[in-house]
Design an enzyme around this catalytic site. Structure first.
Site, PDB file in Angstrom:
ATOM      1  CE  LYS A   1      -4.297  -1.519   0.255  1.00 22.22           C
ATOM      2  NZ  LYS A   1      -5.354  -1.100  -0.687  1.00 22.22           N
TER       3      LYS A   1
ATOM      4  CG  ASP B   1      -4.357  -0.251  -3.957  1.00 22.13           C
ATOM      5  OD1 ASP B   1      -4.594   0.689  -4.746  1.00 22.13           O
ATOM      6  OD2 ASP B   1      -5.233  -0.763  -3.236  1.00 22.13           O
TER       7      ASP B   1
ATOM      8  CG  ASP C   1     -10.347  -1.244  -6.152  1.00 21.26           C
ATOM      9  OD1 ASP C   1     -11.500  -1.688  -6.304  1.00 21.26           O
ATOM     10  OD2 ASP C   1      -9.813  -1.156  -5.029  1.00 21.26           O
TER      11      ASP C   1
ATOM     12  CE  LYS D   1     -11.236  -4.275  -3.934  1.00 23.50           C
ATOM     13  NZ  LYS D   1     -10.799  -3.005  -3.299  1.00 23.50           N
TER      14      LYS D   1
ATOM     15  CD  GLU E   1      -5.936  -7.199  -2.943  1.00 25.37           C
ATOM     16  OE1 GLU E   1      -6.632  -6.651  -2.065  1.00 25.37           O
ATOM     17  OE2 GLU E   1      -5.428  -6.571  -3.871  1.00 25.37           O
TER      18      GLU E   1
END
Length: 387
Positions: free
Chosen positions: A165, A194, A246, A270, A325
């Site tokens: 991250k 990300d 995303d 997701k 993930e």
């Protein structure tokens, strides 16, 4: 199918360590749990989870619970309707609120598959893989700590792919931290980053060149969202390594627009973003038709949401070149289920029991629910089986 009982709970679970994102530090994760009971006594469970209140999207745990209790509950309780009709009724009368819809879709899927006595994935097309490789998120914000954590994961055989991250520090400092981690791990692990839409396009161009040189294999959502994905499109056409969307792809319509313009190389799937496990198939089909890859993302769900996503991902026909993930339960100190997911050989093992393959622990539910007025000390227990 007649839904007779409709219950929702806000569950606050502590993380094993601070999880630092570009715009948020997660120390406690809130799960919205939905429990449905049919007139025949079949219980289905669902979960809606987001990250950092309103920092990820337009729904927060409190608004998700309100949408379920005030608006969705009256649409379905007491009606004897097929599951497809229940889903359609809610879709027509409730705008947006995909996280709330995801909890409902998951709970209905759990009930359907329990009635048929089959694993949930069979109602999503049937699993073509019995395990999903799981990456680990390195998000302490400190290179030495991230390296130590990655070394532990490699030594234990738990994870060999990592996502770092970035975005909370300057671009220069973030790239330097990633380069240190990459140098320390070498070819023993693969890395992706990300940025959670934290960079400008100019910053992203500079960072991507240096990240590619350091060995990073994928960049997720480097820039902010925009209606036609123009910034992502320019970066994707130019970048030496794949770019993944995303936050930019939160609906089927957005997926279609990004695909039409070839604005990214992959979609982060997701279940919460799209309204549930059933809807993930539609977005994945758009990606496949447009030559876009898929990636199994997370909103740091607990066990219920993680297993719901696992059933959906396992049934998708296209491969996951950068894996999934589904580590959410491993980031939490405890859970509200009798047994968490089973992790083995760097991946999550797909349950074979009827439904999602999960059972709520009533005592833990009562202990962690936000509206509990008193709490007694308890010792957190492992939430996942790792072999």
């Amino acid at each position: 199918m007649r839904i007779e009982n409709f219950e929702t709970f806000l569950i606050d679970l502590p993380a094993i360590r601070p999880h630092r994102l570009a715009n948020q530090v997660v120390t406690t994760q809130t799960l919205v749990i939905l429990r449905l009971t049919t007139s025949d006594g079949v219980v289905g469970v669902g979960e809606a989870t987001t990250i950092g209140g309103l920092s990820y999207g337009v729904e927060a745990p409190e608004t998700i619970k309100a949408a379920l209790d005030v608006y969705i509950r009256p649409l379905i309780v007491g009606l004897d309707l097929p599951p497809a009709v229940l889903r359609k009724k809610v879709a027509l009368q409730i705008m947006g609120n995909n996280l709330a819809k995801s909890a409902l879709d998951t709970a209905i899927l759990d009930i359907e598959s329990k009635i048929l006595d089959v694993p949930a994935h069979l109602l999503l097309g049937g699993a073509i893989r019995d395990r999903l490789e799981v990456i680990w998120g390195l998000a302490t914000g400190n290179a030495a700590q991230d390296i130590e954590e990655a070394e532990e994961m490699l030594a234990s055989g738990r994870h060999r792919h990592f996502k770092i991250k970035v975005g909370a520090a300057s671009v220069h400092d973030d790239v330097a931290r990633v380069a240190k981690i990459a140098s320390a791990l070498g070819d023993r692990a693969s890395l992706r980053i990300d940025a959670n839409r934290s960079w400008t396009e100019i910053e992203a161009r500079d960072a991507i060149v240096r990240l590619a040189d350091a060995g990073v294999s994928l960049v997720e959502q480097p820039v902010d969202t925009d209606p036609d994905g123009s910034a992502l499109r320019r970066l994707t056409a130019w970048s030496p390594i794949p770019i993944m969307a995303d936050e930019s792809v939160a609906s089927g319509k957005e997926a279609l627009a990004l695909t039409r313009h070839k604005a990214c190389d992959l979609f982060a799937l997701k279940i919460g973003k799209f309204g549930g496990p059933s809807q993930v198939r539609d977005v994945a089909a758009i990606a496949s038709a447009g030559g876009i890859g898929v990636y199994g993302g997370t909103l740091l769900e607990g066990t219920i949401g993680t297993l719901a996503a696992a059933h959906a991902f396992a049934a998708l026909p296209d491969a996951f070149p950068f894996h999934t993930e589904l580590f959410g339960p491993l980031l939490l100190k405890d859970d509200i289920t009798t047994a968490g997911p089973a992790y083995d050989d760097f991946g999550l093992v797909l349950p074979t029991d009827a439904g999602l393959g999960v059972t709520i622990d009533g005592d833990k539910l009562d202990f962690y629910r936000r509206d509990r007025t008193t709490r007694q000390h308890r010792v957190a227990t492992p939430v996942a089986t790792i072999s």
